[in-house]
Design a protein around this motif. Sequence first.
Motif, PDB file in Angstrom:
ATOM      1  N   LEU A 258       0.796  -1.352   0.105  1.00  0.00           N
ATOM      2  CA  LEU A 258      -0.034   0.048   0.005  1.00  0.00           C
ATOM      3  C   LEU A 258       0.760   1.334   0.012  1.00  0.00           C
ATOM      4  O   LEU A 258       0.672   1.963  -0.673  1.00  0.00           O
ATOM      5  CB  LEU A 258      -0.919   0.080   1.209  1.00  0.00           C
ATOM      6  N   LEU A 259       1.923   1.105   0.910  1.00  0.00           N
ATOM      7  CA  LEU A 259       2.811   2.373   0.661  1.00  0.00           C
ATOM      8  C   LEU A 259       3.706   2.383  -0.257  1.00  0.00           C
ATOM      9  O   LEU A 259       3.980   3.682  -0.915  1.00  0.00           O
ATOM     10  CB  LEU A 259       3.805   2.416   2.075  1.00  0.00           C
ATOM     11  N   ARG A 260       3.974   1.583  -1.083  1.00  0.00           N
ATOM     12  CA  ARG A 260       4.696   1.551  -2.321  1.00  0.00           C
ATOM     13  C   ARG A 260       3.859   1.994  -3.474  1.00  0.00           C
ATOM     14  O   ARG A 260       4.114   2.875  -4.133  1.00  0.00           O
ATOM     15  CB  ARG A 260       5.159   0.163  -2.736  1.00  0.00           C
ATOM     16  N   LEU A 261       2.521   1.680  -3.614  1.00  0.00           N
ATOM     17  CA  LEU A 261       1.554   2.367  -4.336  1.00  0.00           C
ATOM     18  C   LEU A 261       1.219   3.858  -4.072  1.00  0.00           C
ATOM     19  O   LEU A 261       1.295   4.589  -5.000  1.00  0.00           O
ATOM     20  CB  LEU A 261       0.234   1.445  -4.276  1.00  0.00           C
TER      21      LEU A 261
ATOM     22  N   TRP B  62      -8.776  -2.417  -0.320  1.00  0.00           N
ATOM     23  CA  TRP B  62      -7.701  -1.443  -0.145  1.00  0.00           C
ATOM     24  C   TRP B  62      -7.033  -1.013  -1.545  1.00  0.00           C
ATOM     25  O   TRP B  62      -6.402  -0.038  -1.573  1.00  0.00           O
ATOM     26  CB  TRP B  62      -6.597  -2.062   0.755  1.00  0.00           C
ATOM     27  N   VAL B  63      -7.272  -1.961  -2.607  1.00  0.00           N
ATOM     28  CA  VAL B  63      -6.783  -1.755  -3.752  1.00  0.00           C
ATOM     29  C   VAL B  63      -7.948  -1.976  -5.029  1.00  0.00           C
ATOM     30  O   VAL B  63      -8.775  -2.623  -4.669  1.00  0.00           O
ATOM     31  CB  VAL B  63      -5.368  -2.397  -4.253  1.00  0.00           C
ATOM     32  N   GLU B  64      -7.660  -1.510  -6.062  1.00  0.00           N
ATOM     33  CA  GLU B  64      -8.469  -1.884  -7.185  1.00  0.00           C
ATOM     34  C   GLU B  64      -7.435  -2.000  -8.424  1.00  0.00           C
ATOM     35  O   GLU B  64      -6.535  -1.717  -8.575  1.00  0.00           O
ATOM     36  CB  GLU B  64      -9.463  -1.091  -7.600  1.00  0.00           C
ATOM     37  N   THR B  65      -8.179  -2.719  -9.594  1.00  0.00           N
ATOM     38  CA  THR B  65      -7.284  -2.659 -10.580  1.00  0.00           C
ATOM     39  C   THR B  65      -8.286  -1.853 -11.751  1.00  0.00           C
ATOM     40  O   THR B  65      -9.157  -1.722 -11.848  1.00  0.00           O
ATOM     41  CB  THR B  65      -7.320  -4.141 -11.049  1.00  0.00           C
ATOM     42  N   VAL B  66      -7.244  -1.170 -12.601  1.00  0.00           N
ATOM     43  CA  VAL B  66      -7.837  -0.360 -13.393  1.00  0.00           C
ATOM     44  C   VAL B  66      -6.858  -0.457 -14.822  1.00  0.00           C
ATOM     45  O   VAL B  66      -5.960  -1.240 -14.627  1.00  0.00           O
ATOM     46  CB  VAL B  66      -7.742   1.217 -13.057  1.00  0.00           C
ATOM     47  N   THR B  67      -7.666  -0.322 -15.819  1.00  0.00           N
ATOM     48  CA  THR B  67      -7.098  -0.371 -17.167  1.00  0.00           C
ATOM     49  C   THR B  67      -5.574   0.349 -17.418  1.00  0.00           C
ATOM     50  O   THR B  67      -5.556   1.444 -16.866  1.00  0.00           O
ATOM     51  CB  THR B  67      -7.783   0.089 -18.350  1.00  0.00           C
TER      52      THR B  67
ATOM     53  N   ASP C 256      -1.915   1.481 -19.515  1.00  0.00           N
ATOM     54  CA  ASP C 256      -1.410   2.397 -20.420  1.00  0.00           C
ATOM     55  C   ASP C 256      -2.074   2.055 -21.692  1.00  0.00           C
ATOM     56  O   ASP C 256      -2.397   2.687 -22.663  1.00  0.00           O
ATOM     57  CB  ASP C 256      -0.288   2.844 -20.408  1.00  0.00           C
ATOM     58  N   ASP C 257      -2.419   0.758 -21.912  1.00  0.00           N
ATOM     59  CA  ASP C 257      -3.157   0.193 -23.223  1.00  0.00           C
ATOM     60  C   ASP C 257      -4.006  -1.097 -22.415  1.00  0.00           C
ATOM     61  O   ASP C 257      -4.141  -1.339 -21.448  1.00  0.00           O
ATOM     62  CB  ASP C 257      -2.248  -0.393 -24.114  1.00  0.00           C
ATOM     63  N   ALA C 258      -5.061  -1.188 -23.346  1.00  0.00           N
ATOM     64  CA  ALA C 258      -6.299  -2.253 -22.872  1.00  0.00           C
ATOM     65  C   ALA C 258      -5.883  -3.327 -22.401  1.00  0.00           C
ATOM     66  O   ALA C 258      -6.397  -4.257 -21.783  1.00  0.00           O
ATOM     67  CB  ALA C 258      -7.269  -2.159 -24.059  1.00  0.00           C
ATOM     68  N   ARG C 259      -4.475  -4.012 -22.653  1.00  0.00           N
ATOM     69  CA  ARG C 259      -3.965  -5.159 -22.320  1.00  0.00           C
ATOM     70  C   ARG C 259      -3.618  -5.349 -21.087  1.00  0.00           C
ATOM     71  O   ARG C 259      -3.192  -6.408 -20.663  1.00  0.00           O
ATOM     72  CB  ARG C 259      -3.054  -5.625 -23.471  1.00  0.00           C
ATOM     73  N   THR C 260      -3.159  -4.175 -20.518  1.00  0.00           N
ATOM     74  CA  THR C 260      -2.626  -4.207 -19.369  1.00  0.00           C
ATOM     75  C   THR C 260      -3.468  -3.684 -18.246  1.00  0.00           C
ATOM     76  O   THR C 260      -4.416  -2.651 -18.418  1.00  0.00           O
ATOM     77  CB  THR C 260      -1.227  -3.558 -19.018  1.00  0.00           C
ATOM     78  N   LYS C 261      -3.442  -4.288 -17.094  1.00  0.00           N
ATOM     79  CA  LYS C 261      -4.177  -3.582 -15.760  1.00  0.00           C
ATOM     80  C   LYS C 261      -3.282  -3.194 -14.790  1.00  0.00           C
ATOM     81  O   LYS C 261      -2.125  -3.644 -14.470  1.00  0.00           O
ATOM     82  CB  LYS C 261      -5.194  -4.846 -14.963  1.00  0.00           C
ATOM     83  N   LYS C 262      -3.489  -2.221 -14.030  1.00  0.00           N
ATOM     84  CA  LYS C 262      -2.752  -1.730 -12.912  1.00  0.00           C
ATOM     85  C   LYS C 262      -3.354  -1.688 -11.703  1.00  0.00           C
ATOM     86  O   LYS C 262      -4.599  -1.633 -11.799  1.00  0.00           O
ATOM     87  CB  LYS C 262      -2.213  -0.112 -13.364  1.00  0.00           C
ATOM     88  N   VAL C 263      -2.603  -1.775 -10.657  1.00  0.00           N
ATOM     89  CA  VAL C 263      -3.180  -1.806  -9.270  1.00  0.00           C
ATOM     90  C   VAL C 263      -2.985  -0.378  -8.713  1.00  0.00           C
ATOM     91  O   VAL C 263      -2.125   0.161  -8.671  1.00  0.00           O
ATOM     92  CB  VAL C 263      -2.281  -2.678  -8.397  1.00  0.00           C
ATOM     93  N   THR C 264      -4.050   0.104  -8.219  1.00  0.00           N
ATOM     94  CA  THR C 264      -4.209   1.220  -7.651  1.00  0.00           C
ATOM     95  C   THR C 264      -4.884   1.559  -6.035  1.00  0.00           C
ATOM     96  O   THR C 264      -5.477   0.424  -5.819  1.00  0.00           O
ATOM     97  CB  THR C 264      -4.631   2.369  -8.565  1.00  0.00           C
ATOM     98  N   LEU C 265      -4.618   2.470  -5.364  1.00  0.00           N
ATOM     99  CA  LEU C 265      -5.110   2.403  -4.019  1.00  0.00           C
ATOM    100  C   LEU C 265      -6.761   2.902  -4.080  1.00  0.00           C
ATOM    101  O   LEU C 265      -7.175   3.782  -5.237  1.00  0.00           O
ATOM    102  CB  LEU C 265      -4.437   3.607  -3.386  1.00  0.00           C
TER     103      LEU C 265
ATOM    104  N   MET D 240       0.657   0.471 -10.458  1.00  0.00           N
ATOM    105  CA  MET D 240       1.774  -0.169 -11.088  1.00  0.00           C
ATOM    106  C   MET D 240       0.904  -1.554 -11.540  1.00  0.00           C
ATOM    107  O   MET D 240      -0.221  -2.064 -10.855  1.00  0.00           O
ATOM    108  CB  MET D 240       2.813  -0.442  -9.984  1.00  0.00           C
ATOM    109  N   THR D 241       1.725  -2.246 -12.596  1.00  0.00           N
ATOM    110  CA  THR D 241       1.108  -3.530 -12.822  1.00  0.00           C
ATOM    111  C   THR D 241       1.502  -4.435 -11.819  1.00  0.00           C
ATOM    112  O   THR D 241       2.416  -4.146 -10.905  1.00  0.00           O
ATOM    113  CB  THR D 241       1.695  -4.173 -14.133  1.00  0.00           C
ATOM    114  N   ILE D 242       0.701  -5.622 -11.722  1.00  0.00           N
ATOM    115  CA  ILE D 242       1.359  -6.655 -10.418  1.00  0.00           C
ATOM    116  C   ILE D 242       2.989  -7.098 -10.848  1.00  0.00           C
ATOM    117  O   ILE D 242       3.407  -7.012  -9.657  1.00  0.00           O
ATOM    118  CB  ILE D 242       0.288  -7.736 -10.454  1.00  0.00           C
TER     119      ILE D 242
END
Length: 193
Positions: free
Chosen positions: A49-52, A86-91, A93-102, A58-60
């Motif tokens: 959580l602190l890193r994010l 605590w986190v959610e995943t969002v699309t 930079d492109d539609a193929r990747t997911k990023k983890v965000t707070l 960031m991606t996983i």
Amino acid sequence: MPDRPALDPTRDSLWRPLRLLQAAMDADIARLYAERQIDGLKPSYVMELLRLHARGPMTIRELAESVERTHSALSQKVAAMRAAGWVETVTGDDARTKKVTLTDRARRVADRLAAEWRATEAALADLEAEIPYPLSRVVTDIERALARKSFHDRIAERLAEDPAWAEEPSKGEAPGSDENPGQGEGPGTRGPA
């Protein structure tokens, strides 16, 4: 004639006290969260959580590399943190990747978590100053010893001396089967005890 009970090698463990100590210390940290009504937060989530919070989404894989964990282990942890809110995943930079965000919930407590991290590190430094041989020194010494000979090699040497490790069941028979008593009872087979 009833089978003689097998000896339980798990009753002896040199490092169980260390795991229990860490669990007790984590429970004290969790108690601090509960006192501040930070519900559902495990101390094991805080580094990620602190890193994010510091670096942003960031991606996983990126997050795993940044905290020196495997992708698989972090993927499971992210799923648990997502389920806890605590986190959610969002699309990405492109539609193929997911990023983890707070989540907003995590962002609201991030400064308190950073304060707890700093306080915990300071308390650990105080604790290490109280004892004759600090744990951080123990870790460094163990790392140096393992650089000379890996843990794998050390275990393999001991297993080579243990006849139970070398036992193999006869072809077509399951380890520990009634037709082949005594087979499959070694620590490596996790067979019936």
